[in-house]
Structures are given as structure tokens and as C-alpha cells.
Design a protein around this motif. Sequence first.
Motif, PDB file in Angstrom:
ATOM      1  N   PRO A  42       0.906  -1.025   0.040  1.00 45.95           N
ATOM      2  CA  PRO A  42       0.008   0.071  -0.001  1.00 45.95           C
ATOM      3  C   PRO A  42       0.868   1.217  -0.098  1.00 45.95           C
ATOM      4  N   THR A  43       0.230   2.582  -0.181  1.00 45.27           N
ATOM      5  CA  THR A  43       1.106   3.613  -0.182  1.00 45.27           C
ATOM      6  C   THR A  43       1.681   4.013   0.938  1.00 45.27           C
ATOM      7  N   THR A  44       1.475   3.425   2.255  1.00 47.42           N
ATOM      8  CA  THR A  44       1.840   4.001   3.360  1.00 47.42           C
ATOM      9  C   THR A  44       3.301   3.086   3.420  1.00 47.42           C
ATOM     10  N   PHE A  45       3.558   2.221   2.600  1.00 46.38           N
ATOM     11  CA  PHE A  45       4.464   1.405   2.728  1.00 46.38           C
ATOM     12  C   PHE A  45       5.452   1.647   1.346  1.00 46.38           C
ATOM     13  N   ALA A  46       6.789   2.372   1.514  1.00 42.67           N
ATOM     14  CA  ALA A  46       7.325   2.503   0.045  1.00 42.67           C
ATOM     15  C   ALA A  46       8.776   2.045   0.322  1.00 42.67           C
ATOM     16  N   ALA A  47       9.086   1.336  -0.446  1.00 37.52           N
ATOM     17  CA  ALA A  47      10.310   0.586  -0.374  1.00 37.52           C
ATOM     18  C   ALA A  47      11.435   0.946  -1.581  1.00 37.52           C
ATOM     19  N   VAL A  48      11.163   1.907  -2.409  1.00 36.47           N
ATOM     20  CA  VAL A  48      11.651   2.474  -3.260  1.00 36.47           C
ATOM     21  C   VAL A  48      13.215   2.840  -3.074  1.00 36.47           C
ATOM     22  N   SER A  49      13.583   3.351  -1.687  1.00 35.09           N
ATOM     23  CA  SER A  49      14.711   3.628  -1.381  1.00 35.09           C
ATOM     24  C   SER A  49      15.542   2.335  -1.235  1.00 35.09           C
ATOM     25  N   TRP A  50      15.031   1.213  -1.096  1.00 39.81           N
ATOM     26  CA  TRP A  50      15.886   0.129  -1.143  1.00 39.81           C
ATOM     27  C   TRP A  50      16.697  -0.131  -2.416  1.00 39.81           C
ATOM     28  N   LEU A  51      16.386   0.689  -3.467  1.00 37.90           N
ATOM     29  CA  LEU A  51      17.162   0.534  -4.722  1.00 37.90           C
ATOM     30  C   LEU A  51      18.660   0.829  -4.509  1.00 37.90           C
ATOM     31  N   VAL A  52      19.047   1.307  -3.325  1.00 36.85           N
ATOM     32  CA  VAL A  52      20.489   1.544  -3.061  1.00 36.85           C
ATOM     33  C   VAL A  52      21.141   0.272  -2.994  1.00 36.85           C
ATOM     34  N   MET A  53      20.537  -0.818  -2.635  1.00 45.32           N
ATOM     35  CA  MET A  53      20.910  -2.047  -2.374  1.00 45.32           C
ATOM     36  C   MET A  53      21.627  -2.652  -3.865  1.00 45.32           C
ATOM     37  N   VAL A  54      20.880  -2.450  -4.731  1.00 45.42           N
ATOM     38  CA  VAL A  54      20.957  -2.990  -6.132  1.00 45.42           C
ATOM     39  C   VAL A  54      22.489  -2.597  -6.493  1.00 45.42           C
ATOM     40  N   PRO A  55      23.085  -1.476  -6.620  1.00 49.22           N
ATOM     41  CA  PRO A  55      24.448  -1.341  -7.010  1.00 49.22           C
ATOM     42  C   PRO A  55      25.465  -1.755  -5.894  1.00 49.22           C
ATOM     43  N   VAL A  56      24.879  -1.620  -4.722  1.00 47.03           N
ATOM     44  CA  VAL A  56      25.819  -2.163  -3.685  1.00 47.03           C
ATOM     45  C   VAL A  56      26.213  -3.617  -3.874  1.00 47.03           C
ATOM     46  N   VAL A  57      25.098  -4.498  -3.942  1.00 50.92           N
ATOM     47  CA  VAL A  57      25.137  -5.783  -4.162  1.00 50.92           C
ATOM     48  C   VAL A  57      25.933  -6.170  -5.589  1.00 50.92           C
ATOM     49  N   ALA A  58      25.792  -5.303  -6.599  1.00 56.43           N
ATOM     50  CA  ALA A  58      26.546  -5.687  -7.789  1.00 56.43           C
ATOM     51  C   ALA A  58      27.911  -5.305  -7.742  1.00 56.43           C
ATOM     52  N   ALA A  59      28.449  -4.202  -6.726  1.00 53.45           N
ATOM     53  CA  ALA A  59      29.610  -4.056  -6.660  1.00 53.45           C
ATOM     54  C   ALA A  59      30.449  -5.248  -5.899  1.00 53.45           C
ATOM     55  N   GLY A  60      29.639  -6.157  -5.195  1.00 50.62           N
ATOM     56  CA  GLY A  60      30.456  -7.281  -4.306  1.00 50.62           C
ATOM     57  C   GLY A  60      30.528  -8.307  -5.333  1.00 50.62           C
ATOM     58  N   LEU A  61      29.655  -8.421  -6.347  1.00 48.35           N
ATOM     59  CA  LEU A  61      29.559  -9.755  -7.150  1.00 48.35           C
ATOM     60  C   LEU A  61      30.051  -9.690  -8.640  1.00 48.35           C
ATOM     61  N   CYS A  62      29.901  -8.290  -9.116  1.00 43.96           N
ATOM     62  CA  CYS A  62      30.295  -8.029 -10.557  1.00 43.96           C
ATOM     63  C   CYS A  62      31.354  -7.351 -10.874  1.00 43.96           C
ATOM     64  N   GLY A  63      31.839  -7.333 -11.894  1.00 45.52           N
ATOM     65  CA  GLY A  63      32.913  -6.263 -12.437  1.00 45.52           C
ATOM     66  C   GLY A  63      32.304  -5.013 -12.564  1.00 45.52           C
ATOM     67  N   PRO A  64      33.388  -3.853 -12.842  1.00 44.33           N
ATOM     68  CA  PRO A  64      33.083  -2.443 -12.824  1.00 44.33           C
ATOM     69  C   PRO A  64      32.176  -2.212 -13.873  1.00 44.33           C
ATOM     70  N   VAL A  65      31.951  -2.736 -14.928  1.00 43.91           N
ATOM     71  CA  VAL A  65      31.161  -2.393 -16.125  1.00 43.91           C
ATOM     72  C   VAL A  65      29.737  -2.670 -15.845  1.00 43.91           C
ATOM     73  N   VAL A  66      29.455  -4.058 -15.287  1.00 42.22           N
ATOM     74  CA  VAL A  66      28.230  -4.635 -14.979  1.00 42.22           C
ATOM     75  C   VAL A  66      27.490  -3.868 -13.852  1.00 42.22           C
ATOM     76  N   THR A  67      28.785  -3.432 -12.904  1.00 41.59           N
ATOM     77  CA  THR A  67      28.212  -2.570 -11.559  1.00 41.59           C
ATOM     78  C   THR A  67      27.694  -1.257 -11.929  1.00 41.59           C
ATOM     79  N   ALA A  68      28.594  -0.490 -12.901  1.00 41.38           N
ATOM     80  CA  ALA A  68      28.007   0.799 -13.398  1.00 41.38           C
ATOM     81  C   ALA A  68      26.753   0.746 -14.142  1.00 41.38           C
ATOM     82  N   LEU A  69      26.373  -0.420 -15.063  1.00 41.94           N
ATOM     83  CA  LEU A  69      25.092  -0.793 -15.511  1.00 41.94           C
ATOM     84  C   LEU A  69      23.993  -0.592 -14.463  1.00 41.94           C
ATOM     85  N   PHE A  70      24.227  -1.450 -13.490  1.00 45.26           N
ATOM     86  CA  PHE A  70      23.244  -1.644 -12.436  1.00 45.26           C
ATOM     87  C   PHE A  70      23.041  -0.263 -11.616  1.00 45.26           C
TER      88      PHE A  70
END
Length: 384
Positions: A42-70
Motif C-alpha cells: 500500500p501507499t503507506t509502505f514505500a520501498a523505493v529507497s531499497w534500490l540503493v542495495m542494487v548497485p551495492v550488491v553488484a559491486a560485491g559480485l560483478c565487475g566494474p562495467v556491470v556494476t555501473a550498468l546496475f
Amino acid sequence: MRARSVEEPAPWLPMLVQYGHRAWLVPLAVLALVVGVDTATPTTFAAVSWLVMVPVVAAGLCGPVVTALFALTAVAVYPVLDSFGGKVQGVEDFLLVIAGALLSVPISMLRAQAAAYVRHLQGTAETTRQVVLRPVPPGWGGVDSAARYLAADVEARVGGDFYDVLATPFGARVILGDVQGKGLPAVSSAAALVGCFREAAFHEADLATVASWLEERLHRQNLLAEQLGEREERFATAVVVWFPADAPGEVEVVNFGHDSPHVLGPAGVRQLPPGDGAPLGLAQLAGGLPEVRRLRLGVGETLLIVSDGVTEARDRAGAFFSLRDCLDRLAGGFGVVDPGRLVDEVAAAVLRHTGGRLTDDTALLAVRRPPVEGTEAGLSRRSG
């Protein structure tokens, strides 16, 4: 002869980081999860700020190019997801995602450099291991042999344990030993002893003379180490076995304070008489070198020598690994086990007992004279 380094099984995530070609699936799954949670709540629950986890997880698993894309994807998805369903977050959440995206690329670059450095160190250590624990061709010296090396330090992959099988004009000669201590000083002493054994055992007919060469070599190694500033003198336990070419039913053994070898054969398991000699490097304190013993070793009998990494292996409760019980089961279940199968079974049993958590380097060496034609078939039927 097989000489393999067995490492503790790594968790699936580090394996994915280092070797997986589909590591990008993990940050992609995180992205899909964030989008799914934000759109399904519902509108009272916003998880959009969780998007910060996407590049952070990519940095730990992928190369610089793939991390930049994420990182770019996370920043681009934020405005779209933020306006979906009337969920509007503050600008500070958007800045958080941008900051995570900007930091993720240099983090990925540093991680890639560190991983490359570790691979370089592992390659160097592997080269060192091949010098001390070199591969031996099948049937080398007229004997069947197999070895296994389990490194407690999975990064270095080499320690103070050493072994070798040597073809000589007098028959095959083998050695297995363990240098006291850890690190480069122990490796250096092990390399010195192996090199000495390869020369002395080939040229000297008398095994007692070979033993004296080994003692002298470690003495000189300790003198050199002292001049280089190392305070602690090294000693080593070891077993040297000679399979005389003119005595097919006998072996000569000199034991420098090492665990006595076991023998597996059609009659079961037995242990050779314990060695009463001092370790290499301590002969002067003990009053001389250990005696050379000539012992019976029948047709179909396999000699097994192990380092104390086997006999002192413990489980979580602190219970020691029982090598004799393990060998009794093998002899009873398979008849006569060939050297390769023997070291594989014992090494696997040690790893099961310790849960893969080795606290000391472990070496195993099994040797036997080739069986008489027709005997092997009979033993195979018994093992089946």
C-alpha cells in the motif's frame, strides 16, 4: 601418483563471486524484488529507497562495467517507481540511491584488484607446492604410489609437510615428513630436506648414509636461518622407506620420530614397529641417528604413511580421528585397496570427521609393489 590440494568447501556466494559467469543475476533479482515489493504494498509502505542495495550488491559480485550498468538502472528506475501508485518519497531518499550508485563503481574496481592479487598469490604458492610436492608418474621407481595433500591454509596451499617417491638404482625410495612450525621458514626447511633426499637417496646405497645426509642438511639449514635472524631452530619428523630391488618381500625403514606407517594387506591391518629415533635436527641431543630396520612387506600389502594432520584431526566435540578404525573398515570392506583408492578414502574420512575445517596441513602417501598378475583380479572380486 596424484598429489592434490583439497580446500575447505566454500559457501555458494563466494564461489559465485569468484568463478560464476552469471553473478549479475543476483543484483537483477534484488532489483526485481524491490520493484515487486514497492508495487505490491500500500501507499503507506514505500520501498523505493531499497534500490540503493542494487548497485551495492553488484559491486560485491560483478565487475566494474556491470556494476555501473546496475547503478545507472537503479537511478533511472527510482523516479518511475517513486511516482507509482502515489508513493512519493523525499529528495533525500533519491540522493541516497545516487550516493550508493556513485560509490559502487570504485568499490567494484577495488574488489576486482584485490581478487586479482589473491589469484596471483595463489599461483605463486601453487608453484612453490609443485617444487616441494612434485607430481610423480605412475609406476615411478617400480612401485605403485599415490599421495594426497590437504592444506589447512586454503589460500597458501602449502606448509611444512613434504613427501616424494624416488626411482634409484637400488630400488624405489620414499619419504614423508613434517617440519615443525608454519609459514615460509617451514616451507624452506621442507624444500631443503626434499632436495637433499632426491640427491642422497639416488646416489647412496646405504639408507643409514641417506639418513645422515638429511640430518646434516637440516642442521645447515638451521645455521643459515640463524644468520638470517630467525631465532627458532626447526626440526622435522619423517619416515624414509626403501623397497630393495633385490629383496621383493622386504623393506628398509628409518623413522625420525614420526608416526609409524600402517600396512594394509590380505591379512588385514598392522602397524610397523614404532620409531625410537629423534626427529631430524635433534640427533646430537639424542645421541645419534635412528637405526635402519629391515622388515617384511608381503605381496599385496600397501604401506600408508601420514602426517600428524591425520592423527590429530578433531571434530567439533574435540574427538581425535581414529586412523586405525578407518583402516580396519577399509581393509574389511574392500580387501586390498590400491594406493590411489586408499589415500582418497582416508582423506575423505578426515574431511568428514573435521567437517572440512583442518587446523593443520595433512599429507598422505601410500606405496606398494605392483601385484603379481592374477592377484589383482582376485582382490577386485573380493572388494566387489
